[in-house]
Scaffold this motif. Structure first.
Motif, PDB file in Angstrom:
ATOM      1  N   GLY A 193      -2.319  -0.200  -2.207  1.00 46.58           N
ATOM      2  CA  GLY A 193      -3.203  -0.089  -1.443  1.00 46.58           C
ATOM      3  C   GLY A 193      -4.538   0.515  -2.906  1.00 46.58           C
ATOM      4  N   ARG A 194      -5.157   0.776  -3.018  1.00 49.05           N
ATOM      5  CA  ARG A 194      -5.869   1.866  -4.051  1.00 49.05           C
ATOM      6  C   ARG A 194      -6.575   2.746  -3.332  1.00 49.05           C
ATOM      7  N   THR A 195      -7.219   3.674  -4.405  1.00 53.44           N
ATOM      8  CA  THR A 195      -6.793   5.295  -4.006  1.00 53.44           C
ATOM      9  C   THR A 195      -8.218   5.690  -3.812  1.00 53.44           C
ATOM     10  N   VAL A 196      -8.647   6.546  -2.908  1.00 55.00           N
ATOM     11  CA  VAL A 196      -9.989   6.912  -2.481  1.00 55.00           C
ATOM     12  C   VAL A 196      -9.867   8.535  -3.114  1.00 55.00           C
ATOM     13  N   ASP A 197     -11.023   8.889  -3.630  1.00 53.88           N
ATOM     14  CA  ASP A 197     -10.986  10.184  -3.922  1.00 53.88           C
ATOM     15  C   ASP A 197     -12.404  10.771  -2.283  1.00 53.88           C
ATOM     16  N   TYR A 198     -11.841  11.328  -1.731  1.00 51.21           N
ATOM     17  CA  TYR A 198     -12.732  11.755  -0.723  1.00 51.21           C
ATOM     18  C   TYR A 198     -13.065  12.725  -0.992  1.00 51.21           C
ATOM     19  N   TYR A 199     -14.825  13.179  -1.138  1.00 52.01           N
ATOM     20  CA  TYR A 199     -15.324  14.696  -0.956  1.00 52.01           C
ATOM     21  C   TYR A 199     -15.965  14.991  -0.624  1.00 52.01           C
ATOM     22  N   PHE A 200     -16.487  15.513   0.006  1.00 51.45           N
ATOM     23  CA  PHE A 200     -16.799  16.181   1.466  1.00 51.45           C
ATOM     24  C   PHE A 200     -17.294  17.663   1.750  1.00 51.45           C
ATOM     25  N   ALA A 201     -17.838  18.271   2.676  1.00 55.00           N
ATOM     26  CA  ALA A 201     -17.820  19.682   2.681  1.00 55.00           C
ATOM     27  C   ALA A 201     -17.162  19.940   4.493  1.00 55.00           C
TER      28      ALA A 201
END
Length: 199
Positions: free
Chosen positions: A2-10
């Motif tokens: 699978g692909r990689t997701v960079d999950y940015y959040f506060a």
């Protein structure tokens, strides 16, 4: 693979809360790898033209409340649009999530993120209170020592690096998902995230 997701959040973001469990399910369904990257929006906003909530025009503040209610109803996700402990500093929780990610991996970091966001928006709890964060660690079955570790300089350095990575990726709000350099902003873009992961 699978692909990689960079999950940015506060962690104090209601939109992160509204999208988190759906995103977690999508990651499981697609076999994607997720990098859990809380970032300091207080540093992202000035660079990207964003404003903290209290500085936004009254019309925008009113519409935000309307949209929170709409999405809560449409998704069946319980949410108090004006919770008792908000605004709240997200930094202690962000550092805790970062410590968990470093020591226990992405799955654990996703669990504690879900617990933290629900604490603000569904449970009227103060995520800037270290005793609340300790309770959330216990609730999610994670090591209590992660709270002390979250106060260490290496975790703060990593948190700052994640914030800079968000800025470098063009992130300007939460949550944001980056796949192969392509940015998707907002929990209402998860359909596009799904299409990208399933392509």
């Amino acid at each position: 693979m699978g692909r990689t997701v960079d999950y940015y959040f506060a962690p104090q973001s209601p939109w992160t809360y509204l999208g988190h469990e759906r995103f977690a399910a999508l990651v499981r369904e697609t076999g994607a790898t997720v990098r859990v990257l809380p970032a300091d929006l207080g540093k992202v906003f000035p660079i990207s033209g964003g404003l903290p909530l209290h500085k936004r025009a009254p019309q925008r503040q009113a519409y935000r409340l309307l949209e929170l209610r709409r999405f809560s109803d449409a998704l069946g996700v319980p949410l108090n649009p004006e919770p008792r402990f908000f605004p709240v500093s997200g930094d202690p929780a962000a550092r805790l999530i970062t410590a968990v990610s470093l020591r226990d991996g992405a799955d654990a970091a996703m669990r504690i993120t879900g617990a933290v966001t629900a604490a603000v928006w569904a449970q009227e709890r103060d995520i800037a209170d270290l005793s609340v964060l300790a309770a959330l660690l216990a609730q999610t079955g994670l090591n209590a020592s992660r709270l002390d570790e979250s106060l260490q300089p290496d975790v703060q350095t990593t948190y700052e690096q994640q914030t800079q990575a968000a800025i470098d990726a063009g992130v300007f709000g939460a949550p944001s998902y980056v796949i192969d350099g392509e940015l998707f902003w907002g929990q209402d873009r998860l359909d596009f995230v799904a299409r990208r992961l399933q392509a």
